[in-house]
Design a protein around this motif. Structure first.
Motif, PDB file in Angstrom:
ATOM      1  N   GLN A 138       0.865  -1.182   0.000  1.00 28.46           N
ATOM      2  CA  GLN A 138       0.000   0.000   0.000  1.00 28.46           C
ATOM      3  C   GLN A 138       0.901   1.232   0.000  1.00 28.46           C
ATOM      4  O   GLN A 138       1.352   1.706   1.052  1.00 28.46           O
ATOM      5  N   ILE A 139       1.194   1.712  -1.208  1.00 33.60           N
ATOM      6  CA  ILE A 139       2.130   2.831  -1.367  1.00 33.60           C
ATOM      7  C   ILE A 139       1.491   4.126  -0.865  1.00 33.60           C
ATOM      8  O   ILE A 139       0.315   4.401  -1.124  1.00 33.60           O
ATOM      9  N   GLU A 140       2.273   4.920  -0.140  1.00 38.08           N
ATOM     10  CA  GLU A 140       1.840   6.241   0.293  1.00 38.08           C
ATOM     11  C   GLU A 140       3.059   7.148   0.391  1.00 38.08           C
ATOM     12  O   GLU A 140       4.196   6.684   0.485  1.00 38.08           O
ATOM     13  N   LYS A 141       2.805   8.443   0.380  1.00 35.53           N
ATOM     14  CA  LYS A 141       3.902   9.398   0.517  1.00 35.53           C
ATOM     15  C   LYS A 141       4.298   9.512   1.985  1.00 35.53           C
ATOM     16  O   LYS A 141       3.446   9.675   2.864  1.00 35.53           O
ATOM     17  N   ILE A 142       5.594   9.425   2.240  1.00 36.46           N
ATOM     18  CA  ILE A 142       6.108   9.438   3.605  1.00 36.46           C
ATOM     19  C   ILE A 142       7.156  10.550   3.709  1.00 36.46           C
ATOM     20  O   ILE A 142       8.098  10.606   2.912  1.00 36.46           O
ATOM     21  N   GLU A 185      20.183  12.746  10.242  1.00 32.59           N
ATOM     22  CA  GLU A 185      20.549  13.813   9.291  1.00 32.59           C
ATOM     23  C   GLU A 185      19.625  13.718   8.091  1.00 32.59           C
ATOM     24  O   GLU A 185      19.973  13.132   7.055  1.00 32.59           O
ATOM     25  N   VAL A 186      18.428  14.251   8.261  1.00 32.92           N
ATOM     26  CA  VAL A 186      17.391  14.130   7.235  1.00 32.92           C
ATOM     27  C   VAL A 186      16.815  15.519   6.952  1.00 32.92           C
ATOM     28  O   VAL A 186      16.375  16.200   7.884  1.00 32.92           O
ATOM     29  N   PRO A 187      16.792  15.979   5.689  1.00 35.11           N
ATOM     30  CA  PRO A 187      16.168  17.267   5.365  1.00 35.11           C
ATOM     31  C   PRO A 187      14.663  17.249   5.660  1.00 35.11           C
ATOM     32  O   PRO A 187      14.025  16.202   5.616  1.00 35.11           O
ATOM     33  N   GLU A 188      14.128  18.421   5.939  1.00 34.79           N
ATOM     34  CA  GLU A 188      12.713  18.514   6.270  1.00 34.79           C
ATOM     35  C   GLU A 188      11.809  18.132   5.107  1.00 34.79           C
ATOM     36  O   GLU A 188      10.728  17.577   5.297  1.00 34.79           O
ATOM     37  N   ASP A 189      12.245  18.432   3.880  1.00 39.18           N
ATOM     38  CA  ASP A 189      11.373  18.217   2.723  1.00 39.18           C
ATOM     39  C   ASP A 189      11.597  16.870   2.038  1.00 39.18           C
ATOM     40  O   ASP A 189      11.045  16.625   0.957  1.00 39.18           O
ATOM     41  N   ALA A 190      12.402  15.983   2.629  1.00 36.79           N
ATOM     42  CA  ALA A 190      12.667  14.682   2.004  1.00 36.79           C
ATOM     43  C   ALA A 190      11.416  13.815   2.062  1.00 36.79           C
ATOM     44  O   ALA A 190      10.906  13.510   3.151  1.00 36.79           O
ATOM     45  N   THR A 191      10.906  13.421   0.891  1.00 35.85           N
ATOM     46  CA  THR A 191       9.666  12.643   0.789  1.00 35.85           C
ATOM     47  C   THR A 191       9.874  11.504  -0.192  1.00 35.85           C
ATOM     48  O   THR A 191      10.478  11.690  -1.254  1.00 35.85           O
ATOM     49  N   VAL A 192       9.358  10.320   0.173  1.00 36.38           N
ATOM     50  CA  VAL A 192       9.418   9.160  -0.711  1.00 36.38           C
ATOM     51  C   VAL A 192       8.062   8.473  -0.723  1.00 36.38           C
ATOM     52  O   VAL A 192       7.174   8.799   0.082  1.00 36.38           O
ATOM     53  N   GLU A 193       7.909   7.532  -1.667  1.00 38.06           N
ATOM     54  CA  GLU A 193       6.689   6.730  -1.745  1.00 38.06           C
ATOM     55  C   GLU A 193       7.046   5.295  -1.349  1.00 38.06           C
ATOM     56  O   GLU A 193       7.905   4.668  -1.974  1.00 38.06           O
ATOM     57  N   PHE A 194       6.363   4.794  -0.301  1.00 39.28           N
ATOM     58  CA  PHE A 194       6.701   3.479   0.247  1.00 39.28           C
ATOM     59  C   PHE A 194       5.538   3.022   1.106  1.00 39.28           C
ATOM     60  O   PHE A 194       4.760   3.825   1.626  1.00 39.28           O
ATOM     61  N   ASP A 195       5.422   1.724   1.247  1.00 38.16           N
ATOM     62  CA  ASP A 195       4.463   1.174   2.195  1.00 38.16           C
ATOM     63  C   ASP A 195       4.993   1.424   3.618  1.00 38.16           C
ATOM     64  O   ASP A 195       6.103   1.031   3.968  1.00 38.16           O
ATOM     65  N   ARG A 196       4.174   2.072   4.463  1.00 39.64           N
ATOM     66  CA  ARG A 196       4.634   2.487   5.783  1.00 39.64           C
ATOM     67  C   ARG A 196       5.036   1.278   6.642  1.00 39.64           C
ATOM     68  O   ARG A 196       6.059   1.304   7.332  1.00 39.64           O
ATOM     69  N   VAL A 197       4.240   0.207   6.586  1.00 38.18           N
ATOM     70  CA  VAL A 197       4.550  -0.982   7.376  1.00 38.18           C
ATOM     71  C   VAL A 197       5.834  -1.642   6.869  1.00 38.18           C
ATOM     72  O   VAL A 197       6.682  -2.078   7.653  1.00 38.18           O
ATOM     73  N   LEU A 222      11.440  -6.444   0.432  1.00 36.34           N
ATOM     74  CA  LEU A 222      10.408  -5.436   0.695  1.00 36.34           C
ATOM     75  C   LEU A 222      10.727  -4.139  -0.042  1.00 36.34           C
ATOM     76  O   LEU A 222       9.822  -3.467  -0.543  1.00 36.34           O
ATOM     77  N   CYS A 223      11.996  -3.769  -0.126  1.00 36.29           N
ATOM     78  CA  CYS A 223      12.377  -2.587  -0.900  1.00 36.29           C
ATOM     79  C   CYS A 223      12.042  -2.773  -2.378  1.00 36.29           C
ATOM     80  O   CYS A 223      11.497  -1.868  -3.029  1.00 36.29           O
ATOM     81  N   ALA A 224      12.366  -3.966  -2.915  1.00 37.89           N
ATOM     82  CA  ALA A 224      12.070  -4.239  -4.321  1.00 37.89           C
ATOM     83  C   ALA A 224      10.573  -4.200  -4.582  1.00 37.89           C
ATOM     84  O   ALA A 224      10.121  -3.730  -5.633  1.00 37.89           O
ATOM     85  N   ALA A 225       9.782  -4.692  -3.622  1.00 38.77           N
ATOM     86  CA  ALA A 225       8.330  -4.669  -3.812  1.00 38.77           C
ATOM     87  C   ALA A 225       7.776  -3.256  -3.834  1.00 38.77           C
ATOM     88  O   ALA A 225       6.716  -3.007  -4.417  1.00 38.77           O
ATOM     89  N   ASN A 226       8.496  -2.308  -3.262  1.00 44.67           N
ATOM     90  CA  ASN A 226       8.060  -0.909  -3.240  1.00 44.67           C
ATOM     91  C   ASN A 226       8.789  -0.054  -4.271  1.00 44.67           C
ATOM     92  O   ASN A 226       8.730   1.178  -4.214  1.00 44.67           O
ATOM     93  N   GLY A 227       9.475  -0.692  -5.203  1.00 41.45           N
ATOM     94  CA  GLY A 227      10.146   0.049  -6.271  1.00 41.45           C
ATOM     95  C   GLY A 227      11.433   0.716  -5.850  1.00 41.45           C
ATOM     96  O   GLY A 227      11.907   1.635  -6.531  1.00 41.45           O
ATOM     97  N   ALA A 228      12.038   0.293  -4.742  1.00 44.56           N
ATOM     98  CA  ALA A 228      13.301   0.855  -4.275  1.00 44.56           C
ATOM     99  C   ALA A 228      14.377  -0.216  -4.340  1.00 44.56           C
ATOM    100  O   ALA A 228      14.128  -1.362  -4.698  1.00 44.56           O
ATOM    101  N   GLY A 229      15.581   0.160  -3.975  1.00 38.14           N
ATOM    102  CA  GLY A 229      16.692  -0.789  -3.964  1.00 38.14           C
ATOM    103  C   GLY A 229      17.438  -0.708  -2.648  1.00 38.14           C
ATOM    104  O   GLY A 229      17.488   0.355  -2.015  1.00 38.14           O
TER     105      GLY A 229
END
Length: 532
Positions: free
Chosen positions: A386-390, A417-429, A505-512
């Motif tokens: 369940q992809i969502e913006k995080i 060390e994470v910028p405030e505007d850093a956003t990705v699409e991923f299943d939260r769980v 799980l990363c591959a299932a969400n389109g990440a590596g």
């Protein structure tokens, strides 16, 4: 009754076959006409006796030269403003030349003035751009004109009949000049057309090749002998994980690829190698082919993306594995529950250190089996995405708080060390599970000091990277290739599925997910590519 044949002049409304070069040739030839008329006009005024111009009739010579110059000006204006009826304009100009030059020759005393050769230039110029039998028509007109002029001298001044020989030979010269020049011109025109056609074919072929190169699924680079990339396609940007530079050294694209190419050119490396691009983490097969240009000094580099094939094979494998492990997990849990329950009962009824040790072994192995079953079941549920913006900063901060509290770890051991505007699409769980597995692995091998683990997010062109870095000893090079294999572990109490599940799980969400060898400490990177 004898009838003369009717001459039909091909004067179409628009000379479609007349190319721009024909019109330019006609314009330059008219400049020559104007220059000749001006020279005759000026020469007669300054020193007519030395040049023998207008010796018989100076007034006719002057008037003819002036009219000849005026007509040249008219022709120039006509050529600039009205480019139509090419044959008609050409014929009008040639007739003007023949008439004017014949009158000038007559005014200067006939053929002995030497002006009889002047029509040769006009006929040669006309033959260069004329078509069909027009050139013969022009040569015939010039011959008739020079013969009539000589006939005038024979009839009016009783000149000898033998005087027709020079104009006769000159007439032969007119026809020979027209024929030879026209044949040469036709050959030049054919060569020009062939060169133009081949140029168009080459341009079309280059355009087709460019379209094919841009649409192929492989990355393509054309590298010159100095290592400069002369041409590339769009797929290369996807493989590199960043915008590819334009006309730059191949080292700026990939240092690994540059090293393999140099070794191949030196004869010390294979023509096909498999490597992983460091920035994008993609596994590619690079093939080097001599392009055959400039003695084979150019090289065509083809990059085949192996990640897609691996993903497809992995999908098939995991589909079968998921069905198998789901059944095995349920079968294992039933006796596992019985073992656990029996151990609990044995603990309540038995006494003694020996039995306590056995009970401890039963409980520990039962928990290990339970963790393994849990991990296997998590793997079988990887397709439920369940992809969502995080927003990464708030998510990671909350995750660290939960992890530190559950594991009893000081919050100061973690640095964010994470910028405030850093956003990705991923299943939260799924992201929570991935970070939990990576964090558990990093905490086990770090020094357990303040700032031992750093979570750093880097936003680069076309991608976002999340690094989880610890201050441990890192992973030995000989073990790095096996890191993400299932059931591989260096910890006696581990299941060997944590990193494997995290990567799946990363591959299932389109990440590596990959490991970067930094020398000291471990660096696990989650990579999100920008949507193309």
């Amino acid at each position: 009754m004898f009838r003369l044949p009717v001459l039909r002049f091909p004067f179409p409304p628009s000379y479609r076959d007349a190319t721009e070069s024909f019109w330019e040739s006609l314009r330059y030839f008219n400049f020559y006409r104007a220059a000749v008329a001006a020279v005759f006009l000026v020469g007669e005024r300054f020193d007519p006796e030395m040049l023998n111009l207008g010796s018989r009739d100076p007034r006719m010579f002057v008037y003819t030269s002036a009219a000849y110059l005026a007509l040249a000006v008219v022709f120039h204006l006509l050529l600039r403003r009205w480019r139509a009826y090419f044959n008609a304009q050409l014929t009008l100009q040639v007739i003007t030349d023949i008439v004017a030059l014949t009158l000038l020759m007559h005014a200067s005393g006939g053929l002995r003035s030497g002006l009889g050769v002047m029509p040769l230039v006009s006929l040669a110029g006309a033959a260069l751009v004329s078509r069909g039998t027009l050139m013969l028509f022009y040569a015939a007109l010039a011959s008739i004109a020079v013969l009539l002029e000589q006939a005038y001298w024979v009839l009016m001044f009783d000149a000898a009949i033998a005087t027709f020989l020079p104009p006769g030979l000159l007439s032969i010269g007119y026809f020979a000049t027209a024929l030879i020049t026209n044949r040469l011109a036709q050959r030049l025109i054919m060569n020009e057309r062939l060169a133009r056609q081949r140029g168009e074919d080459l341009a079309n072929q280059l355009r087709i090749n460019q379209l094919v190169i841009q649409d192929v699924q492989d990355g393509v680079l054309v590298v010159d002998p100095n290592g400069l990339v002369r041409q590339q396609n769009r797929q290369l940007t996807v493989l590199l994980g960043r915008p590819a530079p334009e006309l730059d050294q191949i080292e700026q694209y990939s240092t690994e690829l540059a090293g393999q190419l140099e070794a191949w050119r030196a004869g010390n490396g294979p023509s096909s190698v498999t490597l992983r691009l460091s920035e994008s983490g993609r596994l590619v097969r690079a093939r080097f082919v001599a392009a055959g240009v400039a003695g084979g000094s150019f090289t065509l580099v083809l990059l085949e993306d192996l990640s897609k094939f691996q993903e497809q094979a992995q999908q098939l494998k995991l589909a079968a594995l998921g069905r198998l492990t789901a059944g095995i997990a349920h079968e294992i849990r039933n006796p596992l529950s019985a073992i656990t329950h029996a151990g609990d009962l044995l603990q309540e009824e038995s006494q003694g250190s020996g039995r306590d040790r056995l009970l401890s072994i039963i409980r520990d192995n039962a928990k290990r089996l339970d963790r393994m079953v849990h991990d296997v079941l998590e793997l079988s549920r990887r397709d439920r995405v369940q992809i969502e913006k995080i927003r990464l900063r708030s998510f990671i901060s909350g995750f660290i708080d939960d992890y530190a509290q559950n594991e009893g770890i000081a919050r100061s051991a973690f640095v964010i060390e994470v910028p405030e505007d850093a956003t990705v699409e991923f299943d939260r769980v799924h992201l929570n599970q991935v970070l939990w597995n990576l964090m558990h692995n990093s905490w086990r091998h770090c020094r357990h000091q303040t700032g031992s683990i750093v979570l750093r997010v880097l936003s680069r062109p076309g991608r976002v990277e999340l690094h989880l870095i610890d201050d441990g000893e890192g992973i030995a090079k000989q073990l790095q290739a096996q890191l993400f294999e299932p059931f591989f572990t260096t910890f006696s109490g581990g299941t060997g599925l944590g990193l494997y599940i995290a990567r799946e799980l990363c591959a299932a969400n389109g990440a590596g997910l990959d490991y970067l060898d930094r020398g000291t400490g471990a660096d696990f990177r989650i990579l999100w590519q920008a949507v193309q």
